[in-house]
Design a protein around this motif. Structure first.
Motif, PDB file in Angstrom:
ATOM      1  N   GLN A 145     -15.695   7.217 -22.339  1.00 12.96           N
ATOM      2  CA  GLN A 145     -14.402   7.035 -21.658  1.00 12.96           C
ATOM      3  C   GLN A 145     -13.384   6.354 -22.572  1.00 12.96           C
ATOM      4  N   CYS A 146     -13.847   5.430 -23.420  1.00 11.20           N
ATOM      5  CA  CYS A 146     -12.958   4.769 -24.394  1.00 11.20           C
ATOM      6  C   CYS A 146     -12.457   5.781 -25.423  1.00 11.20           C
ATOM      7  N   ILE A 147     -13.377   6.644 -25.871  1.00  9.81           N
ATOM      8  CA  ILE A 147     -12.996   7.683 -26.845  1.00  9.81           C
ATOM      9  C   ILE A 147     -11.968   8.635 -26.226  1.00  9.81           C
ATOM     10  N   ARG A 182       3.709   2.837 -24.455  1.00  8.77           N
ATOM     11  CA  ARG A 182       3.759   1.363 -24.335  1.00  8.77           C
ATOM     12  C   ARG A 182       2.848   0.873 -23.208  1.00  8.77           C
ATOM     13  N   LYS A 183       2.655   1.720 -22.179  1.00  6.23           N
ATOM     14  CA  LYS A 183       1.742   1.345 -21.091  1.00  6.23           C
ATOM     15  C   LYS A 183       0.278   1.580 -21.498  1.00  6.23           C
ATOM     16  N   MET A 184       0.063   2.661 -22.246  1.00  8.42           N
ATOM     17  CA  MET A 184      -1.312   3.042 -22.602  1.00  8.42           C
ATOM     18  C   MET A 184      -1.943   2.096 -23.624  1.00  8.42           C
ATOM     19  N   ARG A 185      -1.159   1.629 -24.586  1.00 15.40           N
ATOM     20  CA  ARG A 185      -1.721   0.799 -25.664  1.00 15.40           C
ATOM     21  C   ARG A 185      -2.412  -0.468 -25.149  1.00 15.40           C
ATOM     22  N   PRO A 186      -1.748  -1.295 -24.325  1.00 14.54           N
ATOM     23  CA  PRO A 186      -2.422  -2.512 -23.857  1.00 14.54           C
ATOM     24  C   PRO A 186      -3.630  -2.219 -22.956  1.00 14.54           C
ATOM     25  N   ARG A 191      -9.370  -2.196 -22.485  1.00 18.85           N
ATOM     26  CA  ARG A 191     -10.612  -1.449 -22.227  1.00 18.85           C
ATOM     27  C   ARG A 191     -11.584  -1.588 -23.390  1.00 18.85           C
ATOM     28  N   LEU A 192     -11.057  -1.530 -24.613  1.00 20.14           N
ATOM     29  CA  LEU A 192     -11.909  -1.680 -25.797  1.00 20.14           C
ATOM     30  C   LEU A 192     -12.520  -3.081 -25.872  1.00 20.14           C
TER      31      LEU A 192
END
Length: 290
Positions: A145-147, A182-186, A191-192
Protein backbone atom coordinates in the motif's frame (compact mmCIF):
# COMPACT_ATOMS: atom_id res chain seq x y z
CA UNK A 1 25.41 -37.16 30.90
CA UNK A 2 23.43 -33.90 30.89
CA UNK A 3 21.19 -32.42 28.23
CA UNK A 4 23.72 -29.62 27.62
CA UNK A 5 26.32 -32.14 26.37
CA UNK A 6 23.95 -33.29 23.59
CA UNK A 7 22.44 -31.65 20.56
CA UNK A 8 19.07 -30.23 21.47
CA UNK A 9 15.72 -29.83 19.74
CA UNK A 10 15.81 -26.12 20.64
CA UNK A 11 19.14 -25.49 18.88
CA UNK A 12 18.83 -27.86 15.93
CA UNK A 13 15.16 -28.50 15.13
CA UNK A 14 13.25 -25.22 15.45
CA UNK A 15 12.68 -25.36 11.67
CA UNK A 16 11.13 -28.86 11.87
CA UNK A 17 8.51 -28.70 14.61
CA UNK A 18 6.30 -31.07 12.60
CA UNK A 19 9.01 -33.78 12.68
CA UNK A 20 9.54 -33.29 16.43
CA UNK A 21 5.80 -33.45 17.10
CA UNK A 22 5.44 -36.60 14.98
CA UNK A 23 8.29 -38.25 16.93
CA UNK A 24 6.92 -37.30 20.37
CA UNK A 25 3.43 -38.45 19.37
CA UNK A 26 4.75 -41.78 18.03
CA UNK A 27 6.85 -42.28 21.18
CA UNK A 28 3.86 -41.75 23.44
CA UNK A 29 1.88 -44.21 21.29
CA UNK A 30 4.60 -46.84 21.89
CA UNK A 31 4.22 -46.15 25.63
CA UNK A 32 0.45 -46.56 25.31
CA UNK A 33 0.71 -49.87 23.41
CA UNK A 34 3.15 -51.33 25.98
CA UNK A 35 0.75 -50.36 28.76
CA UNK A 36 -2.34 -51.71 26.98
CA UNK A 37 -0.61 -54.98 26.05
CA UNK A 38 0.70 -55.65 29.57
CA UNK A 39 -2.71 -54.81 31.06
CA UNK A 40 -4.49 -57.32 28.80
CA UNK A 41 -1.92 -60.04 29.50
CA UNK A 42 -1.89 -59.41 33.27
CA UNK A 43 -5.69 -59.48 33.45
CA UNK A 44 -5.70 -62.73 31.43
CA UNK A 45 -3.10 -64.20 33.80
CA UNK A 46 -5.17 -63.23 36.84
CA UNK A 47 -8.24 -64.89 35.33
CA UNK A 48 -6.25 -67.99 34.40
CA UNK A 49 -4.70 -68.25 37.88
CA UNK A 50 -8.10 -67.88 39.54
CA UNK A 51 -9.51 -70.70 37.38
CA UNK A 52 -6.56 -73.00 38.20
CA UNK A 53 -6.98 -72.36 41.94
CA UNK A 54 -10.71 -73.05 41.62
CA UNK A 55 -10.04 -76.37 39.86
CA UNK A 56 -7.38 -77.27 42.45
CA UNK A 57 -9.82 -76.71 45.31
CA UNK A 58 -12.42 -78.78 43.45
CA UNK A 59 -9.95 -81.63 42.93
CA UNK A 60 -8.99 -81.70 46.61
CA UNK A 61 -12.62 -82.61 47.29
CA UNK A 62 -12.09 -85.85 45.36
CA UNK A 63 -9.46 -87.15 47.78
CA UNK A 64 -11.90 -89.58 49.45
CA UNK A 65 -12.23 -91.63 46.27
CA UNK A 66 -8.46 -91.71 45.77
CA UNK A 67 -7.80 -93.16 49.21
CA UNK A 68 -8.74 -96.61 47.88
CA UNK A 69 -5.51 -96.61 45.85
CA UNK A 70 -2.90 -98.41 47.97
CA UNK A 71 0.04 -97.32 45.83
CA UNK A 72 0.67 -94.53 48.32
CA UNK A 73 3.63 -92.82 46.69
CA UNK A 74 1.65 -92.55 43.44
CA UNK A 75 -1.33 -91.07 45.29
CA UNK A 76 1.08 -88.64 46.95
CA UNK A 77 2.62 -87.57 43.62
CA UNK A 78 -0.82 -86.50 42.35
CA UNK A 79 -1.05 -84.31 45.45
CA UNK A 80 2.25 -82.77 44.32
CA UNK A 81 0.59 -81.94 40.98
CA UNK A 82 -2.02 -79.83 42.76
CA UNK A 83 0.55 -78.24 45.09
CA UNK A 84 2.79 -77.21 42.19
CA UNK A 85 -0.08 -75.82 40.12
CA UNK A 86 -1.52 -73.89 43.06
CA UNK A 87 1.90 -72.47 43.96
CA UNK A 88 2.56 -71.39 40.37
CA UNK A 89 -0.94 -69.89 40.10
CA UNK A 90 -0.51 -67.89 43.30
CA UNK A 91 2.84 -66.70 41.99
CA UNK A 92 1.17 -65.73 38.71
CA UNK A 93 -1.52 -63.77 40.61
CA UNK A 94 1.13 -61.94 42.61
CA UNK A 95 3.18 -61.21 39.48
CA UNK A 96 0.14 -59.91 37.57
CA UNK A 97 -0.98 -57.68 40.44
CA UNK A 98 2.51 -56.12 40.73
CA UNK A 99 2.76 -55.60 36.95
CA UNK A 100 -0.65 -53.87 36.88
CA UNK A 101 0.15 -51.61 39.80
CA UNK A 102 3.85 -50.86 39.31
CA UNK A 103 4.31 -51.02 35.53
CA UNK A 104 1.00 -50.75 33.64
CA UNK A 105 -0.51 -47.84 35.62
CA UNK A 106 2.63 -45.62 35.51
CA UNK A 107 3.11 -46.36 31.79
CA UNK A 108 -0.48 -45.38 31.07
CA UNK A 109 -0.16 -42.25 33.23
CA UNK A 110 2.94 -41.27 31.25
CA UNK A 111 0.99 -41.67 28.01
CA UNK A 112 -2.11 -39.75 29.16
CA UNK A 113 -0.31 -36.83 30.83
CA UNK A 114 2.25 -36.77 28.00
CA UNK A 115 -0.48 -36.53 25.37
CA UNK A 116 -2.09 -33.59 27.18
CA UNK A 117 1.26 -31.80 27.39
CA UNK A 118 2.04 -32.53 23.73
CA UNK A 119 -1.34 -31.25 22.53
CA UNK A 120 -0.91 -28.12 24.64
CA UNK A 121 2.53 -27.49 23.08
CA UNK A 122 1.10 -28.06 19.58
CA UNK A 123 -1.62 -25.49 20.34
CA UNK A 124 0.98 -23.01 21.62
CA UNK A 125 3.12 -23.50 18.52
CA UNK A 126 0.12 -23.05 16.22
CA UNK A 127 -1.03 -19.92 18.05
CA UNK A 128 2.42 -18.28 18.16
CA UNK A 129 3.24 -19.21 14.56
CA UNK A 130 -0.12 -17.90 13.30
CA UNK A 131 0.45 -14.64 15.20
CA UNK A 132 3.88 -14.11 13.61
CA UNK A 133 2.61 -15.11 10.17
CA UNK A 134 -0.21 -12.54 10.47
CA UNK A 135 2.21 -9.80 11.55
CA UNK A 136 4.41 -10.55 8.51
CA UNK A 137 1.39 -10.71 6.18
CA UNK A 138 0.07 -7.37 7.54
CA UNK A 139 3.53 -5.83 7.07
CA UNK A 140 3.76 -7.07 3.48
CA UNK A 141 0.28 -5.71 2.78
CA UNK A 142 1.14 -2.30 4.26
CA UNK A 143 4.37 -2.23 2.25
CA UNK A 144 2.41 -2.77 -0.98
CA UNK A 145 0.00 0.00 0.00
CA UNK A 146 2.95 2.36 0.68
CA UNK A 147 4.43 1.52 -2.72
CA UNK A 148 1.03 2.15 -4.34
CA UNK A 149 0.68 5.50 -2.55
CA UNK A 150 4.21 6.48 -3.60
CA UNK A 151 3.50 5.42 -7.21
CA UNK A 152 0.32 7.51 -7.19
CA UNK A 153 2.25 10.53 -5.91
CA UNK A 154 4.95 10.13 -8.60
CA UNK A 155 2.25 9.88 -11.26
CA UNK A 156 0.54 13.11 -10.05
CA UNK A 157 3.97 14.83 -9.89
CA UNK A 158 4.70 13.83 -13.49
CA UNK A 159 1.30 15.14 -14.59
CA UNK A 160 1.90 18.43 -12.75
CA UNK A 161 5.37 18.78 -14.28
CA UNK A 162 3.90 18.20 -17.75
CA UNK A 163 1.31 20.92 -17.20
CA UNK A 164 3.95 23.31 -15.89
CA UNK A 165 6.06 22.85 -19.05
CA UNK A 166 3.10 23.44 -21.38
CA UNK A 167 2.27 27.00 -20.30
CA UNK A 168 4.19 29.91 -18.89
CA UNK A 169 1.29 30.87 -16.72
CA UNK A 170 -0.06 28.14 -14.43
CA UNK A 171 -3.39 26.71 -15.56
CA UNK A 172 -6.25 25.57 -13.34
CA UNK A 173 -5.27 21.95 -14.03
CA UNK A 174 -1.75 22.54 -12.75
CA UNK A 175 -3.09 24.28 -9.65
CA UNK A 176 -5.37 21.35 -8.88
CA UNK A 177 -2.54 18.85 -9.35
CA UNK A 178 -0.15 20.93 -7.26
CA UNK A 179 -2.75 21.23 -4.49
CA UNK A 180 -3.29 17.49 -4.59
CA UNK A 181 0.47 16.92 -4.33
CA UNK A 182 0.73 19.16 -1.27
CA UNK A 183 -1.94 17.01 0.42
CA UNK A 184 -0.43 13.69 -0.68
CA UNK A 185 3.17 14.34 0.44
CA UNK A 186 2.54 14.67 4.21
CA UNK A 187 0.08 11.77 4.14
CA UNK A 188 2.69 9.57 2.44
CA UNK A 189 5.38 10.70 4.86
CA UNK A 190 3.10 9.89 7.77
CA UNK A 191 2.24 6.51 6.26
CA UNK A 192 5.91 5.67 5.67
CA UNK A 193 6.75 6.63 9.25
CA UNK A 194 3.98 4.34 10.53
CA UNK A 195 5.24 1.59 8.22
CA UNK A 196 8.74 1.92 9.67
CA UNK A 197 7.27 1.66 13.15
CA UNK A 198 5.19 -1.38 12.13
CA UNK A 199 8.25 -2.99 10.57
CA UNK A 200 10.33 -2.49 13.72
CA UNK A 201 7.54 -3.95 15.89
CA UNK A 202 7.09 -6.92 13.54
CA UNK A 203 10.82 -7.65 13.31
CA UNK A 204 11.09 -7.52 17.10
CA UNK A 205 8.19 -9.98 17.42
CA UNK A 206 9.71 -12.29 14.80
CA UNK A 207 13.10 -12.13 16.53
CA UNK A 208 11.47 -13.00 19.88
CA UNK A 209 9.58 -15.87 18.25
CA UNK A 210 12.75 -17.39 16.79
CA UNK A 211 15.10 -16.75 19.72
CA UNK A 212 12.80 -17.41 22.69
CA UNK A 213 9.27 -18.66 21.98
CA UNK A 214 10.11 -21.40 19.48
CA UNK A 215 13.18 -22.72 21.37
CA UNK A 216 11.12 -22.85 24.59
CA UNK A 217 8.38 -24.91 22.89
CA UNK A 218 10.97 -27.26 21.32
CA UNK A 219 12.76 -27.50 24.67
CA UNK A 220 9.50 -28.54 26.34
CA UNK A 221 8.96 -31.15 23.59
CA UNK A 222 12.44 -32.56 24.20
CA UNK A 223 11.88 -32.60 27.98
CA UNK A 224 8.66 -34.59 27.39
CA UNK A 225 10.49 -36.99 25.05
CA UNK A 226 13.28 -37.58 27.58
CA UNK A 227 10.80 -38.03 30.42
CA UNK A 228 8.94 -40.67 28.38
CA UNK A 229 12.17 -42.51 27.50
CA UNK A 230 13.40 -42.47 31.11
CA UNK A 231 10.00 -43.71 32.33
CA UNK A 232 10.06 -46.58 29.84
CA UNK A 233 13.62 -47.54 30.81
CA UNK A 234 12.72 -47.57 34.50
CA UNK A 235 9.34 -49.32 34.20
CA UNK A 236 10.42 -51.98 31.71
CA UNK A 237 13.47 -52.56 33.91
CA UNK A 238 11.09 -53.13 36.83
CA UNK A 239 9.04 -55.51 34.69
CA UNK A 240 12.24 -57.41 33.92
CA UNK A 241 12.98 -57.78 37.65
CA UNK A 242 9.42 -58.92 38.39
CA UNK A 243 9.64 -61.42 35.52
CA UNK A 244 12.95 -62.82 36.82
CA UNK A 245 11.37 -63.33 40.26
CA UNK A 246 8.30 -64.91 38.66
CA UNK A 247 10.48 -67.33 36.69
CA UNK A 248 12.69 -68.22 39.68
CA UNK A 249 12.87 -71.93 40.70
CA UNK A 250 9.75 -73.20 42.51
CA UNK A 251 10.53 -75.08 45.72
CA UNK A 252 7.49 -77.31 45.27
CA UNK A 253 8.78 -78.40 41.85
CA UNK A 254 12.11 -79.36 43.43
CA UNK A 255 10.22 -81.42 46.03
CA UNK A 256 8.17 -83.10 43.32
CA UNK A 257 11.40 -83.99 41.48
CA UNK A 258 12.72 -85.65 44.63
CA UNK A 259 9.46 -87.57 45.08
CA UNK A 260 9.60 -88.79 41.47
CA UNK A 261 13.02 -90.32 42.16
CA UNK A 262 11.46 -92.30 45.03
CA UNK A 263 8.84 -93.91 42.79
CA UNK A 264 9.42 -97.65 42.41
CA UNK A 265 6.82 -99.82 40.71
CA UNK A 266 8.17 -103.09 42.13
CA UNK A 267 8.35 -101.69 45.65
CA UNK A 268 4.78 -100.39 45.46
CA UNK A 269 3.39 -103.68 44.14
CA UNK A 270 5.39 -105.71 46.69
CA UNK A 271 4.22 -103.40 49.46
CA UNK A 272 0.60 -103.83 48.46
CA UNK A 273 1.00 -107.65 48.41
CA UNK A 274 2.66 -107.71 51.82
CA UNK A 275 0.04 -105.41 53.33
CA UNK A 276 -2.86 -107.41 51.90
CA UNK A 277 -1.50 -110.82 52.91
CA UNK A 278 -0.70 -109.58 56.42
CA UNK A 279 -4.40 -108.77 56.85
CA UNK A 280 -6.02 -111.59 54.91
CA UNK A 281 -3.30 -114.20 55.00
CA UNK A 282 -1.75 -116.06 52.06
CA UNK A 283 -3.93 -117.57 49.39
CA UNK A 284 -5.49 -120.86 50.57
CA UNK A 285 -4.37 -124.17 49.11
CA UNK A 286 -6.59 -125.34 46.29
CA UNK A 287 -9.47 -127.52 47.46
CA UNK A 288 -8.64 -131.12 46.49
CA UNK A 289 -10.76 -132.46 43.71
CA UNK A 290 -12.53 -135.64 44.94
Amino acid sequence: STMSSHRSYASHLTHKFSAVNAQVEAGLYVCKRASYYLRKVAVAQESCAAEIIKQTVHEKGKMEGMRHDNMFRYVSITSDLRTVMQTMSLRMQNFSAKVLKSVVTPLNDMFETGEKRRKNLVAQHKSQTSRVDKLLADLAKERQQCIRAYTDLVEIKQQADAEEVKETTRSNKFEKLDKKLRKMRPKLQERLAKFEQQRDTTLAAVRLYHTKTLPEILGAMEALERERLNAMSRLIGLFNTLSANYAAPVEEIEEMSAHLKDLDVDAEVDGFIQNTTSIHGPPPRPTPIP
